[in-house]
Structures are given as C-alpha cells and as structure tokens.
Design a protein around this motif. Structure first.
Motif, PDB file in Angstrom:
ATOM      1  N   ARG A  65       0.762  -1.177   0.077  1.00  0.00           N
ATOM      2  CA  ARG A  65      -0.068  -0.057   0.061  1.00  0.00           C
ATOM      3  C   ARG A  65       0.813   1.114  -0.086  1.00  0.00           C
ATOM      4  O   ARG A  65       0.447   2.356  -0.567  1.00  0.00           O
ATOM      5  N   PHE A  66       1.958   1.231   0.540  1.00  0.00           N
ATOM      6  CA  PHE A  66       2.715   2.571   0.801  1.00  0.00           C
ATOM      7  C   PHE A  66       3.926   2.738  -0.290  1.00  0.00           C
ATOM      8  O   PHE A  66       4.307   3.935  -0.218  1.00  0.00           O
ATOM      9  N   TRP A  67       4.245   1.797  -1.330  1.00  0.00           N
ATOM     10  CA  TRP A  67       5.196   2.014  -1.988  1.00  0.00           C
ATOM     11  C   TRP A  67       4.578   2.783  -3.432  1.00  0.00           C
ATOM     12  O   TRP A  67       3.285   2.787  -3.932  1.00  0.00           O
ATOM     13  N   ASP A  68       5.203   4.086  -3.694  1.00  0.00           N
ATOM     14  CA  ASP A  68       4.776   4.865  -4.801  1.00  0.00           C
ATOM     15  C   ASP A  68       5.335   4.283  -6.137  1.00  0.00           C
ATOM     16  O   ASP A  68       6.422   4.279  -6.455  1.00  0.00           O
ATOM     17  N   ALA A  69       4.148   3.192  -6.872  1.00  0.00           N
ATOM     18  CA  ALA A  69       4.640   2.889  -8.391  1.00  0.00           C
ATOM     19  C   ALA A  69       4.835   3.774  -9.204  1.00  0.00           C
ATOM     20  O   ALA A  69       5.815   3.509 -10.028  1.00  0.00           O
ATOM     21  N   GLU A  70       4.665   5.075  -8.997  1.00  0.00           N
ATOM     22  CA  GLU A  70       4.895   6.046 -10.291  1.00  0.00           C
ATOM     23  C   GLU A  70       6.371   6.266 -10.059  1.00  0.00           C
ATOM     24  O   GLU A  70       7.276   6.555 -10.861  1.00  0.00           O
TER      25      GLU A  70
END
Length: 403
Positions: A99-104
């Motif tokens: 949930r917390f990782w910024d995929a962009e």
C-alpha cells in the motif's frame, strides 16, 4: 546487533529483573498490540491508541509507524515463538509493501488516509530509513530474500534522490522527489545509519558498510559538538547550527549515538569509534539526567541547561541499551547495578501493566500523557533485545520453528 562478550556474574535479582523486562516487552506489549493495534476489516495497523485502547481518530497512518511495528513483531516472534506475532509481522509486511510504495515515482509515501489513498504523498528520509531497517530485520528473522530486495531498492532511491552535493541527505522532498529540503537534520541521518547497519548485518554486504561509514564521517565532521560530548540537532542549508534551534541537545540521542558508534565499531572492526563515543555517555549522564527526581530530560542546551523537563519513555530505552553494552564489557559490579537501576526505573515509572506504558512523565515523574503510539514498541524492543543479548540469549530467546 553484535553478540556481546558475556561477563559474569550477575546476581539472581538482576537476572530476574532483566527476564521480567524482556517478557513484558515481547509478551505483554505484543499481546496488547495484537489485540488492539489492528484493523481487521481493513487489514492494516493502528497508528495510535487512546487511553481506553480504542484507535485514535487521526485520519492517517504513516509508513514509518508500520515499519516500526514490522520490526517489533518480527523480533517478538524470534524471542517468544508466538505464531500470532509471526502472522502479524507478515501482515504488516504486506501492508507496507502493498500500500505505501509509490509505483509511479518510487519510494514510500509518508502517510495514507483512512480511505487508503495518500494523505501526505511526500518522501521523507526518516521514514525511508525505518523502511530499510524494518525490512532488513524482517528478512533476517524470516529469511525473506524479497524483503532485502525492498530494502536495497529503498536505499538506492534515497541515494539517488535525497543525497545532496553538500554531503548529507535532504530530510524530505515532494512526491516526485523534487524540491528537496537542503537543511541538515541530525535525527534522520542517525536512523539511516541504524538502517545501514541493520542491512549490513542481514547481508554482509561491504558496500552497505561503506554507506554507513559515510554517515559516521558526517557525525564526526558535522553533527558532534567541538568537544565531542554532544550531538547537535538542527543545521541550516550550509551545515551550520541553526540560529534559533542550533543549540538544542536531546540527551536520548547522545545515548543512541553512543550505541550506534559501538555497533559500527564492531561491524567495521574500527575500535577507535568506541573512544569517540565515550564523551557522549559522560555528558548525557552529567547534564541530561535529572539529579532531583531521576529520569532523562527531553531537551537541554549545549551549556547543559534544561530546556524541556518532560521525560518521554524513549530516552530511557536508549540509556538502557548503553548500560547493557557497558555491563557486557566489564566485570565491574557498579556497571551491572547501574543497568539494574535503569531497568527498575523503566518498569516502575513507565510500565503500567497489561503491556501499556506512560509515553511522557512530568519532571516530578507523574504521568503526562493519555495515548499509546504504535511507534514506541520499537524503542522498548531495542532495549529489551540488548538486555537479552547481555544475558546470553538462551535464558530469554526461545528457539522456534519457521512458520
């Protein structure tokens, strides 16, 4: 963490007090957070509990708090073999990485809202340091190579986006890593060193130890006072102590740096750093400890004058860590007795029974808070682990089958 040299004897009273301390942390405190610190419907951890142990309505959850809980429950399983702690650690790992990782843009969001969307999408050095730290411990305890990959990815993002030409790291940036804050802050660098040492312990990677060495150099060049006895907290973009807050000292951080420099000295086989750390212990004891009521002030200034007389729990945990490694290094009964006194102070003044604690005390040691942060078990667990190692581990650390 390195294994200390076992120096005997300890009295049976000291061993009993240490055992009770470790048990309170990894049995009672863990049980409190197992039962009250999780939103089962949402599959995520609670950021803070109110006095009645219901979730505080904050509206957000920080990645740093999830990481600290991940560390805590991984170690709680290692100490006790309680399968519920392993289950919670795995769920926290899924919560953090899912949930917390910024995929962009990469990196960890500072916080999520109750709706699961980023509340503060910025990137902070402090939170990323704890992600590396917790993922390294989780990987070590459960032998999860994937968690090491996450830790390395986090470290690379920090070095790529937050390392400044001045030689230190920006404390924060926007979601896309733009507009990094160039002011030098001590605290996130201290925890990044802790993270690098944890990752090195998990991997044995010499390049990670070199990353740690750069932060130790930053400490000796910038963060310590000229007399080597204090740690300064706040600096400007040129690396000079800030005009308004540059003279503040947190005694708890003196104990924490003492412990970290000892850990680095062991890991890097650089014993001279133990000598560099020595003045921190003496100054913290002389100026940071309240001679009238006991306990450790939250803040003093560089002249040793009290600035904030509140006494949060975490500086005492750092003090216990230092006394434990000092007790491990000497047969002096006085060192053993000092550790015993601080453990007693923690258990009688801060612990409230049932896994709870007072987060703050006033100067006269009366309680001064009515909430329980999810971040505090990390501090207390670090102290308990150091105490357990001091007593050889076999009395405290129960072997368990891999879940």
């Amino acid at each position: 963490m390195t294994e200390p040299t076992i120096v005997l004897p300890f009295t049976e009273t000291q061993r009993t007090a240490a055992r009770r301390f470790v048990s309170y942390v990894f049995v009672d405190m863990a049980q409190l957070w197992l039962t009250h610190g999780w939103n089962a419907a949402g599959g995520y951890s609670i950021e803070r509990l109110q006095a009645d142990l219901t979730p505080a309505p904050l509206g957000y959850r920080r990645s740093m708090a999830v990481a600290r809980q991940l560390f805590f429950f991984a170690q709680a399983w290692r100490v006790t073999g309680n399968a519920a702690c392993a289950e919670r650690a795995h769920a926290l790992y899924a919560d953090l990485t899912g949930r917390f990782w910024d995929a962009e843009h990469g990196g960890w969001f500072f916080s999520l809202g109750d709706d699961g969307r980023p509340a503060d999408p910025g990137k902070d050095l402090y939170g990323h340091a704890f992600a590396i730290f917790a993922l390294s411990h989780y990987a070590s305890v459960f032998r999860k190579a994937e968690a090491i990959d996450w830790a390395r990815r986090t470290g690379e993002a920090v070095k790529r986006h937050l390392l400044l030409p001045q030689g230190w790291f920006a404390q924060a940036a926007r979601r896309d890593w733009s507009s990094p804050d160039p002011a030098l802050e001590q605290n996130p660098h201290m925890h990044l060193l802790e993270a690098w040492l944890a990752l090195h312990a998990a991997t044995g990677d010499a390049s990670v130890l070199r990353d740690a060495a750069q932060l130790v150099t930053l400490y000796t060049d910038r963060l310590q006072s000229a007399d080597g006895a204090k740690v300064l907290e706040h600096f400007d973009a040129a690396g000079r102590p800030q005009q308004e807050r540059g003279q503040l000292v947190q005694p708890g951080h003196l104990y924490e740096w003492y412990w970290l420099l000892h850990d680095y000295a062991e890991s890097a086989r650089r014993p001279e750093y133990k000598q560099i750390a020595a003045p921190l212990f003496d100054w913290a004891n002389a100026r940071g400890v309240d001679p009238l009521h006991g306990g450790i002030y939250d803040q003093v200034d560089t002249d040793g004058q009290m600035v904030s007389d509140r006494k949060r729990i975490w500086p005492v945990t750092e003090c216990i860590k230092v006394h434990a490694i000092r007790a491990a290094a000497t047969a002096d009964a006085g060192a053993h007795a000092a550790l015993e006194r601080w453990i007693a102070f923690m258990t009688t003044r801060y612990f409230t029974g049932g896994g709870g604690w007072h987060e703050f005390l006033r100067r006269d040691l009366q309680p001064d808070s009515d909430y329980l942060p999810a971040t505090t078990p990390y501090h207390v667990a670090m102290a308990a682990l150091q105490v357990a190692e001091l007593f050889g581990g076999t009395t405290f650390l129960k072997p368990a089958a891999q879940p």
